[in-house]
Design a protein around this motif. Sequence first.
Motif, PDB file in Angstrom:
ATOM      1  N   CYS A  24       0.849  -1.186   0.000  1.00 39.74           N
ATOM      2  CA  CYS A  24       0.000   0.000   0.000  1.00 39.74           C
ATOM      3  C   CYS A  24       0.893   1.248   0.000  1.00 39.74           C
ATOM      4  CB  CYS A  24      -0.907  -0.004   1.225  1.00 39.74           C
ATOM      5  SG  CYS A  24      -1.950   1.472   1.383  1.00 39.74           S
ATOM      6  N   ARG A  25       0.649   2.148  -0.953  1.00 37.14           N
ATOM      7  CA  ARG A  25       1.414   3.389  -1.055  1.00 37.14           C
ATOM      8  C   ARG A  25       0.453   4.574  -1.010  1.00 37.14           C
ATOM      9  NH1 ARG A  25       6.562   2.382  -3.188  1.00 37.14           N
ATOM     10  NH2 ARG A  25       6.860   0.273  -4.037  1.00 37.14           N
ATOM     11  N   ALA A  26       1.028   5.747  -0.770  1.00 33.89           N
ATOM     12  CA  ALA A  26       0.246   6.993  -0.810  1.00 33.89           C
ATOM     13  C   ALA A  26       0.306   7.562  -2.211  1.00 33.89           C
ATOM     14  CB  ALA A  26       0.801   7.977   0.205  1.00 33.89           C
ATOM     15  N   ALA A  27      -0.855   7.780  -2.841  1.00 31.14           N
ATOM     16  CA  ALA A  27      -0.905   8.371  -4.178  1.00 31.14           C
ATOM     17  C   ALA A  27      -0.770   9.885  -4.079  1.00 31.14           C
ATOM     18  CB  ALA A  27      -2.216   7.989  -4.860  1.00 31.14           C
ATOM     19  N   ALA A  28      -0.565  10.534  -5.228  1.00 34.40           N
ATOM     20  CA  ALA A  28      -0.337  11.982  -5.258  1.00 34.40           C
ATOM     21  C   ALA A  28      -1.546  12.768  -4.772  1.00 34.40           C
ATOM     22  CB  ALA A  28       0.046  12.408  -6.671  1.00 34.40           C
ATOM     23  N   ASP A  29      -2.762  12.245  -4.986  1.00 36.24           N
ATOM     24  CA  ASP A  29      -3.966  12.968  -4.584  1.00 36.24           C
ATOM     25  C   ASP A  29      -4.421  12.642  -3.168  1.00 36.24           C
ATOM     26  OD1 ASP A  29      -4.687  10.389  -4.960  1.00 36.24           O
ATOM     27  OD2 ASP A  29      -6.420  10.805  -6.266  1.00 36.24           O
ATOM     28  N   GLY A  30      -3.616  11.928  -2.415  1.00 34.82           N
ATOM     29  CA  GLY A  30      -3.956  11.614  -1.039  1.00 34.82           C
ATOM     30  C   GLY A  30      -4.695  10.302  -0.861  1.00 34.82           C
ATOM     31  N   SER A  31      -5.024   9.625  -1.945  1.00 40.97           N
ATOM     32  CA  SER A  31      -5.690   8.330  -1.829  1.00 40.97           C
ATOM     33  C   SER A  31      -4.645   7.234  -1.612  1.00 40.97           C
ATOM     34  CB  SER A  31      -6.499   8.046  -3.098  1.00 40.97           C
ATOM     35  OG  SER A  31      -5.628   7.985  -4.221  1.00 40.97           O
ATOM     36  N   LEU A  32      -5.145   6.094  -1.305  1.00 41.93           N
ATOM     37  CA  LEU A  32      -4.271   4.941  -1.109  1.00 41.93           C
ATOM     38  C   LEU A  32      -4.201   4.130  -2.399  1.00 41.93           C
ATOM     39  CD1 LEU A  32      -5.383   3.711   2.430  1.00 41.93           C
ATOM     40  CD2 LEU A  32      -3.439   5.168   1.850  1.00 41.93           C
ATOM     41  N   GLN A  33      -3.019   3.681  -2.702  1.00 40.74           N
ATOM     42  CA  GLN A  33      -2.814   2.888  -3.913  1.00 40.74           C
ATOM     43  C   GLN A  33      -2.161   1.564  -3.539  1.00 40.74           C
ATOM     44  OE1 GLN A  33       0.200   4.019  -6.919  1.00 40.74           O
ATOM     45  NE2 GLN A  33      -1.485   3.914  -8.398  1.00 40.74           N
ATOM     46  N   TRP A  34      -2.752   0.485  -4.051  1.00 39.12           N
ATOM     47  CA  TRP A  34      -2.218  -0.847  -3.775  1.00 39.12           C
ATOM     48  C   TRP A  34      -1.517  -1.400  -5.005  1.00 39.12           C
ATOM     49  CZ3 TRP A  34      -6.509   0.825  -1.205  1.00 39.12           C
ATOM     50  CH2 TRP A  34      -6.540   0.600   0.177  1.00 39.12           C
ATOM     51  N   GLU A  35      -0.421  -2.037  -4.780  1.00 35.54           N
ATOM     52  CA  GLU A  35       0.294  -2.727  -5.837  1.00 35.54           C
ATOM     53  C   GLU A  35       0.406  -4.194  -5.447  1.00 35.54           C
ATOM     54  OE1 GLU A  35       3.156   0.945  -7.322  1.00 35.54           O
ATOM     55  OE2 GLU A  35       4.038  -0.867  -6.444  1.00 35.54           O
ATOM     56  N   ALA A  36      -0.217  -5.032  -6.237  1.00 33.96           N
ATOM     57  CA  ALA A  36      -0.206  -6.457  -5.924  1.00 33.96           C
ATOM     58  C   ALA A  36       1.172  -7.022  -6.214  1.00 33.96           C
ATOM     59  CB  ALA A  36      -1.269  -7.189  -6.749  1.00 33.96           C
ATOM     60  N   TRP A  37       1.736  -7.690  -5.249  1.00 28.20           N
ATOM     61  CA  TRP A  37       3.050  -8.322  -5.407  1.00 28.20           C
ATOM     62  C   TRP A  37       2.838  -9.730  -5.929  1.00 28.20           C
ATOM     63  CZ3 TRP A  37       5.007  -6.698   0.099  1.00 28.20           C
ATOM     64  CH2 TRP A  37       5.124  -5.307   0.112  1.00 28.20           C
ATOM     65  N   GLY A  38       2.754  -9.831  -7.226  1.00 28.81           N
ATOM     66  CA  GLY A  38       2.431 -11.118  -7.833  1.00 28.81           C
ATOM     67  C   GLY A  38       0.939 -11.206  -8.053  1.00 28.81           C
ATOM     68  N   ARG A  39       0.439 -12.379  -8.137  1.00 28.87           N
ATOM     69  CA  ARG A  39      -0.982 -12.607  -8.392  1.00 28.87           C
ATOM     70  C   ARG A  39      -1.507 -13.590  -7.360  1.00 28.87           C
ATOM     71  NH1 ARG A  39      -4.354 -11.862 -12.704  1.00 28.87           N
ATOM     72  NH2 ARG A  39      -6.115 -13.272 -12.900  1.00 28.87           N
ATOM     73  N   HIS A  40      -2.500 -13.168  -6.596  1.00 35.52           N
ATOM     74  CA  HIS A  40      -3.024 -14.053  -5.572  1.00 35.52           C
ATOM     75  C   HIS A  40      -4.388 -14.578  -5.988  1.00 35.52           C
ATOM     76  CE1 HIS A  40      -5.486 -10.642  -4.314  1.00 35.52           C
ATOM     77  NE2 HIS A  40      -4.396  -9.930  -4.152  1.00 35.52           N
ATOM     78  N   TRP A  41      -5.009 -15.356  -5.109  1.00 38.87           N
ATOM     79  CA  TRP A  41      -6.189 -16.105  -5.542  1.00 38.87           C
ATOM     80  C   TRP A  41      -7.420 -15.254  -5.768  1.00 38.87           C
ATOM     81  CZ3 TRP A  41     -10.786 -17.516  -2.724  1.00 38.87           C
ATOM     82  CH2 TRP A  41     -10.855 -16.980  -1.451  1.00 38.87           C
ATOM     83  N   TRP A  42      -7.385 -13.973  -5.295  1.00 35.67           N
ATOM     84  CA  TRP A  42      -8.506 -13.098  -5.636  1.00 35.67           C
ATOM     85  C   TRP A  42      -8.389 -12.567  -7.052  1.00 35.67           C
ATOM     86  CZ3 TRP A  42     -12.844 -12.896  -3.051  1.00 35.67           C
ATOM     87  CH2 TRP A  42     -12.842 -13.257  -1.718  1.00 35.67           C
ATOM     88  N   GLY A  43      -7.222 -12.750  -7.694  1.00 38.57           N
ATOM     89  CA  GLY A  43      -7.106 -12.444  -9.109  1.00 38.57           C
ATOM     90  C   GLY A  43      -6.596 -11.075  -9.442  1.00 38.57           C
ATOM     91  N   PHE A  44      -6.087 -10.259  -8.502  1.00 37.83           N
ATOM     92  CA  PHE A  44      -5.604  -8.925  -8.799  1.00 37.83           C
ATOM     93  C   PHE A  44      -4.133  -8.970  -9.171  1.00 37.83           C
ATOM     94  CE2 PHE A  44      -9.083  -7.960  -5.806  1.00 37.83           C
ATOM     95  CZ  PHE A  44      -9.849  -7.208  -6.672  1.00 37.83           C
ATOM     96  N   SER A  45      -3.733  -8.116 -10.052  1.00 36.19           N
ATOM     97  CA  SER A  45      -2.319  -7.932 -10.352  1.00 36.19           C
ATOM     98  C   SER A  45      -2.142  -6.494 -10.806  1.00 36.19           C
ATOM     99  CB  SER A  45      -1.852  -8.901 -11.442  1.00 36.19           C
ATOM    100  OG  SER A  45      -2.588  -8.700 -12.631  1.00 36.19           O
ATOM    101  N   GLY A  46      -0.962  -5.974 -10.657  1.00 34.99           N
ATOM    102  CA  GLY A  46      -0.729  -4.587 -11.026  1.00 34.99           C
ATOM    103  C   GLY A  46      -1.157  -3.646  -9.931  1.00 34.99           C
ATOM    104  N   ALA A  47      -1.236  -2.338 -10.257  1.00 35.33           N
ATOM    105  CA  ALA A  47      -1.584  -1.322  -9.266  1.00 35.33           C
ATOM    106  C   ALA A  47      -3.004  -0.832  -9.485  1.00 35.33           C
ATOM    107  CB  ALA A  47      -0.608  -0.150  -9.370  1.00 35.33           C
ATOM    108  N   PHE A  48      -3.697  -0.479  -8.395  1.00 36.08           N
ATOM    109  CA  PHE A  48      -5.022   0.102  -8.475  1.00 36.08           C
ATOM    110  C   PHE A  48      -5.207   0.982  -7.259  1.00 36.08           C
ATOM    111  CE2 PHE A  48      -5.122  -4.122  -6.705  1.00 36.08           C
ATOM    112  CZ  PHE A  48      -5.758  -3.946  -5.506  1.00 36.08           C
ATOM    113  N   THR A  49      -6.172   1.888  -7.318  1.00 34.37           N
ATOM    114  CA  THR A  49      -6.368   2.854  -6.244  1.00 34.37           C
ATOM    115  C   THR A  49      -7.796   2.807  -5.739  1.00 34.37           C
ATOM    116  OG1 THR A  49      -6.973   4.598  -7.799  1.00 34.37           O
ATOM    117  CG2 THR A  49      -4.644   4.408  -7.216  1.00 34.37           C
TER     118      THR A  49
END
Length: 433
Positions: A24-49
Amino acid sequence: MAPVARSEAPLCSEQFGSGTARGCRAAADGSLQWEAWGRHWWGFSGAFTTKPGGRDGGESVAPGTAVPPLSRLLAVFLPQGFPDSVSPDYLPYQLWDSVQAFASSLSGSLATHAVLLGIGVGNAKASVSAATATWLVKDSTGMLGRIIFAWWMGSKMDCNAKQWRLFADILNDVAMFLEIMAPIFPICFTMTICISNLAKCIVGVAGGATRAALTMHQARRNNMADVSAKDGSQGSPPAPIPSAIFQETLVSLVGLLVSLLMLPLVSDCPSLSLGCFFLLTALHIYANYRAVRALVIETLNEGRLWLVLKHFLQRGEVLGPASANRMEPLWTGFWSSLSLSLGVPLHRVTSSVFELQKLVEGHQEPYLLRWDRSQSPEKESCVIVRETHQVLDKLFPKFLKGLQDAGWRTENHQLEVDEWRATWLLCPEKKLL
């Protein structure tokens, strides 16, 4: 307000159950941004906010990211937190358990068809009163059998849960076979279905008790209710009790649908119906054997303790739970070749003060040990006990440490111990276990 610069270092990492961790990182607009480290069973990969305060960042986040249908299905049928929330043997056990449930569902349909045929369903000459009386006698016999069997064997099923589980399923097959054969011998119909229902009630007690014991073994996060709900209950003797909540409900539903197609094909041919039953019974017994054999229980019962102790005395090493469970007998595990009685009344251990003093000599353990052999002289028996204590004092600390190192859970056991205890008035800390 100036925009918040994005932090290079993650604020934290999180994961859902046994899924892959994400940062979890801090985005430029103050929101939280997650970056998936690999691919887990919920199916997310890459970054999303997502905006701060989101529920879990998992199901209602970045556009275009969706939980795969397979993951949703697994979440419905498996306990929350799987596989970390259950024992390692959970999945192979459940796979074979589902196979046996399917076979049992089909066999049960054939048996039900035979019982209804024998009672007189579809026969204009059949008496409703006679059918009702037969049904009441059948149920009454089963209820009495359930009470007696629960009183007689209820305390023993924790000790040999695997053996009693296999016994229950085989007895269930015998009960269904009696139901199928009952219409062939109308004179003995009532007696046959009473015996069958008696067997099914025993199956209900043994199956339900062992299912509870196995659920306790498989639940690893104080989640017995969740594991039990997903796994379902075992058996339904006198009245139709749901055979499962999730897995077995689906399997039973499929079995019922297949039964609707199968019964019209075999109902007019008793030999074909009997052949199908034997085929399904063979599959049912095999699947049950594989399911029970897949279990790796880390607590010691008399059978596993005998295997581990024998291996330790012969080779000086302790068998692990997996090896001991593979060697544990499933067909003859009810009776041991060595008679061991724990927690017996004092009069079974000794009958005089002199004998009691002999048993106490040379040890300070909080129990009394007696070698019970009628053909052995009393003097020889005392010598055997004294030498046994000497061997135990020398080997037990090493044996206990070996059990713990090998992965056995030594804080509890599944030995059959009766309720007798003695507190010595002159020495309260010494007890007879």
